[in-house]
Write an enzyme that holds these catalytic residues in place. Structure first.
Site, short mmCIF file in Angstrom:
data_model
loop_
_atom_site.label_atom_id
_atom_site.label_comp_id
_atom_site.label_asym_id
_atom_site.label_seq_id
_atom_site.Cartn_x
_atom_site.Cartn_y
_atom_site.Cartn_z
N THR A 28 29.56 45.27 56.28
CA THR A 28 28.83 44.41 57.20
C THR A 28 29.67 43.99 58.40
O THR A 28 29.28 44.19 59.55
CB THR A 28 28.33 43.15 56.47
OG1 THR A 28 27.57 43.55 55.33
CG2 THR A 28 27.45 42.31 57.37
N GLU B 299 35.85 37.37 49.09
CA GLU B 299 35.41 37.19 47.71
C GLU B 299 36.29 36.14 47.03
O GLU B 299 37.45 35.97 47.38
CB GLU B 299 35.50 38.51 46.93
CG GLU B 299 34.72 39.67 47.55
CD GLU B 299 33.21 39.48 47.45
OE1 GLU B 299 32.76 38.69 46.60
OE2 GLU B 299 32.49 40.11 48.25
N GLY C 215 33.07 48.68 52.45
CA GLY C 215 33.23 47.42 53.14
C GLY C 215 34.59 46.80 52.88
O GLY C 215 35.46 47.41 52.25
N ASP C 216 34.77 45.57 53.36
CA ASP C 216 36.05 44.88 53.18
C ASP C 216 36.40 44.71 51.71
O ASP C 216 37.58 44.72 51.34
CB ASP C 216 36.00 43.52 53.87
CG ASP C 216 35.96 43.63 55.40
OD1 ASP C 216 36.50 44.63 55.92
OD2 ASP C 216 35.41 42.74 56.05
N GLY C 217 35.38 44.58 50.85
CA GLY C 217 35.64 44.43 49.43
C GLY C 217 36.25 45.67 48.81
O GLY C 217 37.16 45.59 47.98
N ASN D 78 39.84 45.90 49.94
CA ASN D 78 40.65 44.93 49.20
C ASN D 78 40.98 45.44 47.80
O ASN D 78 42.10 45.29 47.33
CB ASN D 78 39.92 43.59 49.12
CG ASN D 78 40.67 42.57 48.29
OD1 ASN D 78 40.49 42.50 47.08
ND2 ASN D 78 41.51 41.78 48.93
N GLU D 79 40.01 46.05 47.14
CA GLU D 79 40.26 46.57 45.80
C GLU D 79 41.32 47.67 45.81
O GLU D 79 42.20 47.70 44.94
CB GLU D 79 38.97 47.12 45.19
CG GLU D 79 38.13 46.09 44.46
CD GLU D 79 37.18 46.72 43.47
OE1 GLU D 79 37.59 47.62 42.71
OE2 GLU D 79 36.01 46.31 43.45
#
Length: 306
Positions: free
Chosen positions: A95, A284, A68-70, A73-74
């Site tokens: 999502t 986040e 996902g986007d998280g 980003n990491e």
């Protein structure tokens, strides 16, 4: 000498569909001319970020971020600060998958998304840098601050997985009567705004939470953020703005400031001084105000779709 590529994947993304697709993704990476290997993220904090840094420093030319986007980003945070950075490809399995949408990556089929690298089409993309008390964090899609932004991290992941965009709408409707204003000083290219506001958005793309007209003038590699300041917290006015945002007409409203900027500084004023006002980065919580933002133009080269 064969180029090396590392797949970094979140095993629980996409209703836990990722593990069964790993072999096919690695095969696609091999077809694209890379010696491919995979890393399965763990529950350790910043697992994907640490592996991205390790792979980059080990000389990998490509990192494929699957999740996902998280997760994306990491991985970005794992390489954005380096002088020598590998290319990136993304396989969306979350999502909303806002960044995949912006890069025109297929979002309904994991295998098809991986095949984007076979077309060898890349673009150097802007990356946002947020500095909190001397510490840098990075984002690719959106930074946000204000009470209304809580809906992006206030929706439990299991509800987002089950309801998708509807989860955000339900949460937003629930929050509207209880919104509070924050008093801030915002310093950006065109000037300074001092006063109360319900929310500010600093966008890299035109897509937020799956809605594609929130930042209608966004460019992905022009070195400029899209800055949007929502000055009102009145529920009736916010509902009207939400309706206007469906087709991009909210940007001309008197309750909105919409401009482009290369940087932004956020400071607390008045009764907001001393509050722990969180700053959201790609969905986040990153850290708390005050914060300074800088656009790192064309910082990372991504594989993009048609």
């Amino acid at each position: 000498m064969t180029k090396k590529a590392r797949l970094i994947y979140n095993p629980v993304s996409g209703h836990e569909q990722m593990p069964k697709n790993v072999a096919d993704i690695l095969d696609t990476m091999e077809q694209a001319g890379y010696e491919a290997s995979a890393f399965r993220t763990t529950r350790e904090k910043q697992s994907a970020q640490k592996e991205a840094t390790r792979a980059a420093q080990a000389g990998f030319e490509l990192i494929v971020a699957a999740g996902g986007d998280g997760t994306i980003n990491e991985v970005v945070n794992g390489i954005a600060f380096l002088d020598k950075r590998p290319k990136m490809a993304i396989i969306p399995a979350g999502t909303t998958n806002d960044y995949a949408r912006a890069l025109h990556i297929p979002r309904e089929n994991i295998a098809e998304a991986s095949k984007v690298i076979l077309k060898h089409k890349t673009q150097k993309m802007d990356i946002g840098q947020a500095t909190f008390a001397g510490e840098n964090q990075y984002f690719v899609n959106i930074a946000a601050c204000g009470s209304l932004t809580e809906l992006t991290y206030g929706v439990p992941s299991e509800i987002k997985s089950a309801l998708g965009y509807t989860a955000y709408l339900i949460k937003g409707a629930e929050m509207l009567p209880n919104l509070t204003e924050n008093e801030l000083r915002l310093t950006y290219d065109e000037g300074v705004y001092e006063g109360k506001l319900a929310m500010l958005l600093l966008g890299m793309t035109n897509t937020i939470g799956g809605f594609e007209q929130v930042m209608p003038d966004a460019e992905l590699c022009d070195g400029l953020f899209q800055l949007m300041i929502v000055k009102t917290s009145e529920p009736v006015k916010l509902l009207r703005l939400m309706v206007l945002a469906m087709n991009g007409k909210h940007v001309d409203d008197n309750d909105i400031i919409y401009t482009k900027t290369t940087s932004l500084k956020i400071e607390l004023l008045g009764k907001s001084v001393g509050k722990k006002l969180p700053v959201n980065l790609d969905g986040e919580i990153g850290d708390y105000c005050p914060v300074t933002f800088k656009n790192l133009q064309q910082r990372i080269e991504f594989y993009v779709g048609e």
